[in-house]
Motif scaffolding. Structure first.
Motif, PDB file in Angstrom:
ATOM      1  N   GLY A  43      48.230  34.375  30.221  1.00 32.55           N
ATOM      2  CA  GLY A  43      49.128  33.955  31.461  1.00 32.55           C
ATOM      3  C   GLY A  43      49.555  35.006  32.293  1.00 32.55           C
ATOM      4  O   GLY A  43      49.789  35.071  33.361  1.00 32.55           O
ATOM      5  N   SER A  44      50.116  36.044  31.687  1.00 35.05           N
ATOM      6  CA  SER A  44      50.720  37.090  32.179  1.00 35.05           C
ATOM      7  C   SER A  44      49.751  37.842  32.803  1.00 35.05           C
ATOM      8  O   SER A  44      50.038  38.493  33.763  1.00 35.05           O
ATOM      9  N   PHE A  45      48.512  38.020  32.293  1.00 35.58           N
ATOM     10  CA  PHE A  45      47.442  38.795  33.087  1.00 35.58           C
ATOM     11  C   PHE A  45      47.221  37.885  34.306  1.00 35.58           C
ATOM     12  O   PHE A  45      46.804  38.656  35.434  1.00 35.58           O
ATOM     13  N   VAL A  46      47.080  36.724  34.383  1.00 38.29           N
ATOM     14  CA  VAL A  46      46.766  36.128  35.453  1.00 38.29           C
ATOM     15  C   VAL A  46      47.879  36.082  36.669  1.00 38.29           C
ATOM     16  O   VAL A  46      47.757  36.122  37.977  1.00 38.29           O
ATOM     17  N   PHE A  47      49.153  35.958  36.181  1.00 36.03           N
ATOM     18  CA  PHE A  47      50.311  36.322  36.869  1.00 36.03           C
ATOM     19  C   PHE A  47      50.392  37.347  37.440  1.00 36.03           C
ATOM     20  O   PHE A  47      50.616  37.405  38.717  1.00 36.03           O
ATOM     21  N   PHE A  48      50.307  38.609  36.837  1.00 37.81           N
ATOM     22  CA  PHE A  48      50.337  39.758  37.318  1.00 37.81           C
ATOM     23  C   PHE A  48      49.231  40.337  38.336  1.00 37.81           C
ATOM     24  O   PHE A  48      49.481  40.938  39.443  1.00 37.81           O
ATOM     25  N   PHE A  49      48.090  39.579  38.121  1.00 39.84           N
ATOM     26  CA  PHE A  49      46.960  39.674  38.885  1.00 39.84           C
ATOM     27  C   PHE A  49      46.968  39.139  40.412  1.00 39.84           C
ATOM     28  O   PHE A  49      46.948  39.629  41.500  1.00 39.84           O
ATOM     29  N   GLY A  50      47.869  37.862  40.211  1.00 40.32           N
ATOM     30  CA  GLY A  50      48.177  37.107  41.505  1.00 40.32           C
ATOM     31  C   GLY A  50      49.236  37.782  42.120  1.00 40.32           C
ATOM     32  O   GLY A  50      49.430  37.957  43.482  1.00 40.32           O
ATOM     33  N   LEU A  51      50.317  38.690  41.679  1.00 35.45           N
ATOM     34  CA  LEU A  51      51.420  39.474  42.131  1.00 35.45           C
ATOM     35  C   LEU A  51      50.825  40.538  42.836  1.00 35.45           C
ATOM     36  O   LEU A  51      50.995  40.829  44.041  1.00 35.45           O
ATOM     37  N   ASN A  52      49.927  41.027  42.363  1.00 36.93           N
ATOM     38  CA  ASN A  52      49.144  42.312  42.830  1.00 36.93           C
ATOM     39  C   ASN A  52      48.156  41.950  43.996  1.00 36.93           C
ATOM     40  O   ASN A  52      48.194  42.698  44.933  1.00 36.93           O
ATOM     41  N   THR A  53      47.715  40.605  43.954  1.00 40.60           N
ATOM     42  CA  THR A  53      47.134  40.181  45.412  1.00 40.60           C
ATOM     43  C   THR A  53      47.994  39.730  46.451  1.00 40.60           C
ATOM     44  O   THR A  53      47.614  40.276  47.562  1.00 40.60           O
ATOM     45  N   LEU A  54      49.212  39.568  45.960  1.00 41.72           N
ATOM     46  CA  LEU A  54      50.253  39.349  47.216  1.00 41.72           C
ATOM     47  C   LEU A  54      50.835  40.643  47.779  1.00 41.72           C
ATOM     48  O   LEU A  54      51.666  40.428  48.774  1.00 41.72           O
ATOM     49  N   ILE A  55      50.776  41.744  47.174  1.00 43.10           N
ATOM     50  CA  ILE A  55      51.279  43.051  47.630  1.00 43.10           C
ATOM     51  C   ILE A  55      50.749  43.601  48.864  1.00 43.10           C
ATOM     52  O   ILE A  55      51.258  43.843  49.705  1.00 43.10           O
TER      53      ILE A  55
END
Length: 110
Positions: A43-55
């Protein structure tokens, strides 16, 4: 940002670590406890991947995908956390029981 890349890699490594431990253990409560921990890591992997996508959003689709990944990652982490809290006492009792049985076997053999 480099911090998100580090967090993505770090959480994925923890996911793999807990999955390997999950397949190596034979105790049922410990299996569920480790599965909960791996769910939190994924879940943290997917969460941080999503945050990185929004940067650096390249398009509206990237923004939508990033938001969806953040929501799915947060939900997976939350569900894993609830499962972790539920199975932790059971895993502790199970480990104590196994340790007690091993001590009894040692005293019998000696």
């Amino acid at each position: 940002m480099p911090i998100f890349v580090f967090l993505i890699i770090f959480s994925f490594i923890f996911y793999l670590f807990y999955k390997v431990k999950y397949f190596r253990t034979q105790l049922p409560a410990e299996k569920k406890w480790l599965s909960a921990k791996s769910s939190m890591a994924l879940g943290s992997f997917v969460f941080f991947f999503g945050l990185n996508t929004l940067i650096n959003p390249l398009s509206n689709v990237a923004i939508v995908v990033g938001i969806v990944l953040i929501l799915i990652g947060a939900a997976s982490f939350w569900a894993g956390l609830k499962s972790y809290k539920f199975y932790l006492p059971h895993a502790i009792k199970e480990a104590e029981y196994v340790k007690e049985q091993e001590m009894k076997e040692k005293t019998i053999t000696n």
